[in-house]
Motif scaffolding. Sequence first.
Motif, PDB file in Angstrom:
ATOM      1  N   GLN A 120      -8.102  23.580 -16.344  1.00 24.13           N
ATOM      2  CA  GLN A 120      -7.034  22.642 -16.001  1.00 24.13           C
ATOM      3  C   GLN A 120      -6.444  22.009 -17.268  1.00 24.13           C
ATOM      4  N   THR A 374      -6.749  21.269  -3.662  1.00 22.13           N
ATOM      5  CA  THR A 374      -5.521  22.014  -3.372  1.00 22.13           C
ATOM      6  C   THR A 374      -4.386  21.593  -4.288  1.00 22.13           C
ATOM      7  N   ASP A 377      -4.948  23.096  -7.671  1.00 29.85           N
ATOM      8  CA  ASP A 377      -4.689  24.543  -7.673  1.00 29.85           C
ATOM      9  C   ASP A 377      -3.193  24.843  -7.720  1.00 29.85           C
ATOM     10  N   GLN A 380      -1.665  24.150 -11.023  1.00 31.44           N
ATOM     11  CA  GLN A 380      -1.937  25.212 -11.990  1.00 31.44           C
ATOM     12  C   GLN A 380      -0.956  26.377 -11.826  1.00 31.44           C
ATOM     13  N   PHE A 444      -6.343  32.700 -13.136  1.00 33.73           N
ATOM     14  CA  PHE A 444      -6.649  31.941 -11.931  1.00 33.73           C
ATOM     15  C   PHE A 444      -7.293  32.843 -10.880  1.00 33.73           C
ATOM     16  N   LYS A 448     -11.036  32.243  -9.179  1.00 34.60           N
ATOM     17  CA  LYS A 448     -11.379  32.399  -7.759  1.00 34.60           C
ATOM     18  C   LYS A 448     -12.527  33.387  -7.571  1.00 34.60           C
TER      19      LYS A 448
END
Length: 600
Positions: A120, A374, A377, A380, A444, A448
């Motif tokens: 981040q 959320t 995310d 990002q 990203f 995940k």
Amino acid sequence: SIFPENAEGFIYCRSHFFKSCLFRGSVQRFFRDYCEEHGLDYETYTVKDMFGNERRIKDIQVIITDKSLKWLKFVDKMGGTERKAYEYYQKWMENHGDYLSIVKTAHKSKLGDLQISAYQMNNSLPTTDRDTLEGVAVCAVGYYNKLKESDEAYCEYLRRNQNNFNINEVLLALVERNPEFVRTDIFRGKKKRDLNRLKESFKIGELPQPGDNLTIMDNPIALLLKAVGDDPLKEDCFNVMSDAVQCYTLRFKDGENLAGFRSPHNAPNNIIHLNNVYPAALVRYFPNIGHNVIVFNGIGTDTQARLSGHDVDSDFVFVTNQPELVGLAKKAYTEYPTIINDVAELNSSGYRLQPEDYAKMDNKIADAQVAIGTSTDIAQLAMSYYFDGGMKEPELQECFEILSVIGQISIDLAKKEFDITVNKEIQRIRNLPCMKGRKMPQFFADVKRIRRGKTVPEKERKEMDCPMDIVAGIVEEKCNGYADRVYHKQLQEFLVDIKEKPNRYKVKTVAEAANEYNTFVRGLEGKKNELGEEAVFDLKNRAMARFLNRVNKNLEQATVMKLVEYAFEYDNSDVRATVLNGLYREHREKFLNCFEMGEN
């Protein structure tokens, strides 16, 4: 005077409807100096506390603000006035021994002079210049290659990362017993796996940097002045700067410029550029503040808004003097304006003391927890698209700026109500034309996969011209693969020859217990997102305790040897680690006696 002898910096204390982060300072030295400077009698001079009680300053040990007194919200149930509520609280505390529990205190990074940053932070750096980002990655690359080339450095890595669930401590004990053990397949294989995992973690932004997480304190001299009835704005420790905020921390040198990042962190607008100074008053009155506290100048600056609404109840900020990060922090601070959360708070939630409203509150708090992740995310993604498009799309910049506020609000939703529906706002941003129909940045997708166990199809992801994808490419290129050139020794060369026969029933019992433990743990790992890391850790500890209870029998030396052989021959490395850990922790001497002594 109330600090435990070994505690530096701060102690975070809790009691009955009370919580406060108490910072270590020489309060009485300040009072003596103040009285001498203003011609006051230190022995008799008094001030009033917030409840009107006269206090001699020579008796004062702690100064707090009203924010620490959570029972002030229940004055109506404690006598009806603040004075009566205070007397009620004072009696309650006396009846319970005036007891405060310390729930947190300062501690240094387990990496020594390094601390781990996060994706981040790194993906919000306002640049796509490869040379600059190579500087950002240089510490991680050097750390990796040092571990690769040096078994001694790798052993230090094992020491820093040992826990109840890995075999680090076991391997270190065996290497200490016989230094040649570093040449065995189990040691070399563990090193290779750890290096691969380390490289993967670097590629998703977990980069080591010179620095640490420092707990935030704001303007303590102003608080001391307020306590003696003087004007806190006369503090005169810091200057207000146009391109930085002045701070004081012993972790870095006087005059150094620094970069600061706090979580939640959703935008370049959350990066702070700091100028470290050593004000004489802070040096004199806070000599034992330690290396893990940072004093910010909150007077005339935007630090709290810049760092997503930080407060001083043990919030911390990641601070580094890494040159490229400092330069980028200055760029962010001067070119990306601080985002002000101006969403209005609601005065009343409309909740009543009934089960239906409890359920509504529970649901709202659960939704808020989801919204924190959320919003981060989606921020990002918006930042990645913004950088990939050459930082020329104001619509995307607006997205991550709004999401920075949403993240801040989501954290507060457990205790406050705001004039906004967070989930609807997140969904609105997700459906904007500038956000829809785009692929996911490669880093990203890796986050995940590695952290959340979710695989993003190849057609839905691509490498972008964003900071984290560029850094990941640098790591892939510079952290060269681990080619082990050490001549391996067979494990049998290290085992002693034991003639006695093992107890096969006990061997079977321990092996079955190890398999049960690992089956349970594998099931837990799949539920980490659902249960949360703390719950998973607690359940793993309980399962480990059950396993150790079954290992903690009267095992003969021959039985321990058979279990050692079983562990090293077993294909499943998790079961191997469990058996070796159990034997080492419960039968250490017999376990080590299975191995030949080497020359140190």
